[in-house]
Design a protein around this motif. Structure first.
Motif, PDB file in Angstrom:
ATOM      1  N   ALA A 145       0.837  -1.206   0.000  1.00 30.63           N
ATOM      2  CA  ALA A 145       0.000   0.000   0.000  1.00 30.63           C
ATOM      3  C   ALA A 145       0.868   1.251   0.000  1.00 30.63           C
ATOM      4  CB  ALA A 145      -0.935  -0.006   1.199  1.00 30.63           C
ATOM      5  N   THR A 175      -5.464 -10.945  -3.192  1.00 28.92           N
ATOM      6  CA  THR A 175      -6.176 -10.148  -2.187  1.00 28.92           C
ATOM      7  C   THR A 175      -5.256  -9.085  -1.600  1.00 28.92           C
ATOM      8  OG1 THR A 175      -5.645 -11.818  -0.505  1.00 28.92           O
ATOM      9  CG2 THR A 175      -7.780 -12.003  -1.590  1.00 28.92           C
ATOM     10  N   ARG A 176      -3.954  -9.344  -1.588  1.00 28.04           N
ATOM     11  CA  ARG A 176      -3.003  -8.323  -1.121  1.00 28.04           C
ATOM     12  C   ARG A 176      -3.000  -7.111  -2.052  1.00 28.04           C
ATOM     13  NH1 ARG A 176       1.383  -9.296   2.599  1.00 28.04           N
ATOM     14  NH2 ARG A 176       1.047 -11.240   3.728  1.00 28.04           N
ATOM     15  N   GLN A 179      -6.090  -5.172  -1.094  1.00 24.99           N
ATOM     16  CA  GLN A 179      -5.856  -4.453   0.165  1.00 24.99           C
ATOM     17  C   GLN A 179      -4.950  -3.252  -0.047  1.00 24.99           C
ATOM     18  OE1 GLN A 179      -4.280  -7.705   2.422  1.00 24.99           O
ATOM     19  NE2 GLN A 179      -6.283  -8.678   2.706  1.00 24.99           N
ATOM     20  N   ARG A 182      -6.961  -0.441  -1.651  1.00 23.91           N
ATOM     21  CA  ARG A 182      -7.931   0.164  -0.733  1.00 23.91           C
ATOM     22  C   ARG A 182      -7.244   1.028   0.320  1.00 23.91           C
ATOM     23  NH1 ARG A 182     -13.064  -1.601  -0.737  1.00 23.91           N
ATOM     24  NH2 ARG A 182     -13.301  -1.277   1.504  1.00 23.91           N
ATOM     25  N   ILE A 183      -6.098   0.574   0.809  1.00 26.42           N
ATOM     26  CA  ILE A 183      -5.375   1.339   1.833  1.00 26.42           C
ATOM     27  C   ILE A 183      -4.578   2.480   1.205  1.00 26.42           C
ATOM     28  CG2 ILE A 183      -3.551   1.220   3.581  1.00 26.42           C
ATOM     29  CD1 ILE A 183      -4.388  -1.727   4.009  1.00 26.42           C
ATOM     30  N   SER A 196      -5.674 -16.260  -5.859  1.00 31.28           N
ATOM     31  CA  SER A 196      -6.894 -15.802  -5.198  1.00 31.28           C
ATOM     32  C   SER A 196      -8.080 -16.036  -6.129  1.00 31.28           C
ATOM     33  CB  SER A 196      -6.804 -14.310  -4.854  1.00 31.28           C
ATOM     34  OG  SER A 196      -5.747 -14.057  -3.942  1.00 31.28           O
ATOM     35  N   ALA A 204     -12.602  -9.270  -0.650  1.00 28.76           N
ATOM     36  CA  ALA A 204     -11.556  -8.354  -0.190  1.00 28.76           C
ATOM     37  C   ALA A 204     -11.880  -6.896  -0.523  1.00 28.76           C
ATOM     38  CB  ALA A 204     -10.219  -8.741  -0.815  1.00 28.76           C
TER      39      ALA A 204
END
Length: 235
Positions: A145, A175-176, A179, A182-183, A196, A204
């Protein structure tokens, strides 16, 4: 526009493991028994876990030495990439199609160190539309992120405009990656071409999930739908 590399654009796991084994041997003097799984993590994190699971207590100089050895070992094996690896379905056409969108600049957000990322994409002729200077890479010891924000900062320095969720799209397969988007502050198009599943990617929080990159027009529509022409012209 940021692309994850491994299992999104290419799959070169066999060569990567071989290069890791050689780097491990050079740095530790021992054979590699177990390689820590990538799972969307940066090379810097994989190195530390690989040392640990092989019973090596990490010292201050281990990471820079390992990454330097990994770069050399991978470069020595770059001619094997196209023979022993594969380009993910639709990758070349998707990169070309996205490049036609007004105002789009494409780079990479990857756990792979920069030199190795360049080798991976060049081996399959996927480097033409990529500006590698604007990306985020695995030798930078940050979570993904934060790497995304680093890449946005590089783009801002180049183009003089802020890059945010409104004008940054990440395409990745884990999924990482979701994430991180999103972050870090980006829209995310998730591709169910890695480890995934589509359901996991949706859960996620992916903005959009595609089975793969084989439908270039679908990829372009996803990117265009998550940004506006004005926002894209900022980039």
């Amino acid at each position: 526009m940021l692309w994850n590399v491994d299992l999104t654009l290419v799959d070169v796991a066999i060569v990567t493991r071989d290069a890791y084994a050689e780097a491990f041997r050079q740095v530790t003097g021992r054979p590699l028994v177990k390689l820590a799984p990538a799972m969307g993590r940066p090379d810097s994190e994989i190195v530390f876990e690989t040392l640990a699971v092989n019973g090596i207590v990490a010292q201050d100089d281990h990471l820079p030495r390992f990454l330097a050895a990994l770069a050399v070992a991978f470069a020595d094996r770059r001619k094997r990439l196209a023979k022993e690896g594969r380009m993910m379905p639709g990758a070349k056409d998707a990169l070309k199609a996205v490049s036609r969108l007004d105002g789009v600049v494409q780079s990479v957000l990857t756990g792979t160190i920069k030199g190795n990322a360049v080798h991976k994409l060049k081996a399959f002729g996927l480097d033409k539309h990529i500006d590698f200077d604007l990306g985020g890479y695995g030798e930078e010891v940050y979570p993904k992120a934060t790497l995304l924000q680093v890449a946005q900062g590089r783009a801002k320095q180049r183009y003089g405009t802020p890059f945010t969720h409104a004008n940054t799209v990440l395409i990745g397969d884990s999924t990482r990656d979701v994430q991180a988007a999103r972050i870090g502050g980006a829209a995310i198009v998730a591709i169910a071409s890695g480890r995934s599943t589509a359901a996991e990617l949706r859960e996620a929080g992916a903005d959009m999930v595609l089975p793969d990159l084989s439908n270039a027009s679908e990829v372009v529509a996803a990117v265009a739908g998550l940004t506006s022409p004005v926002d894209r012209k900022a980039g």
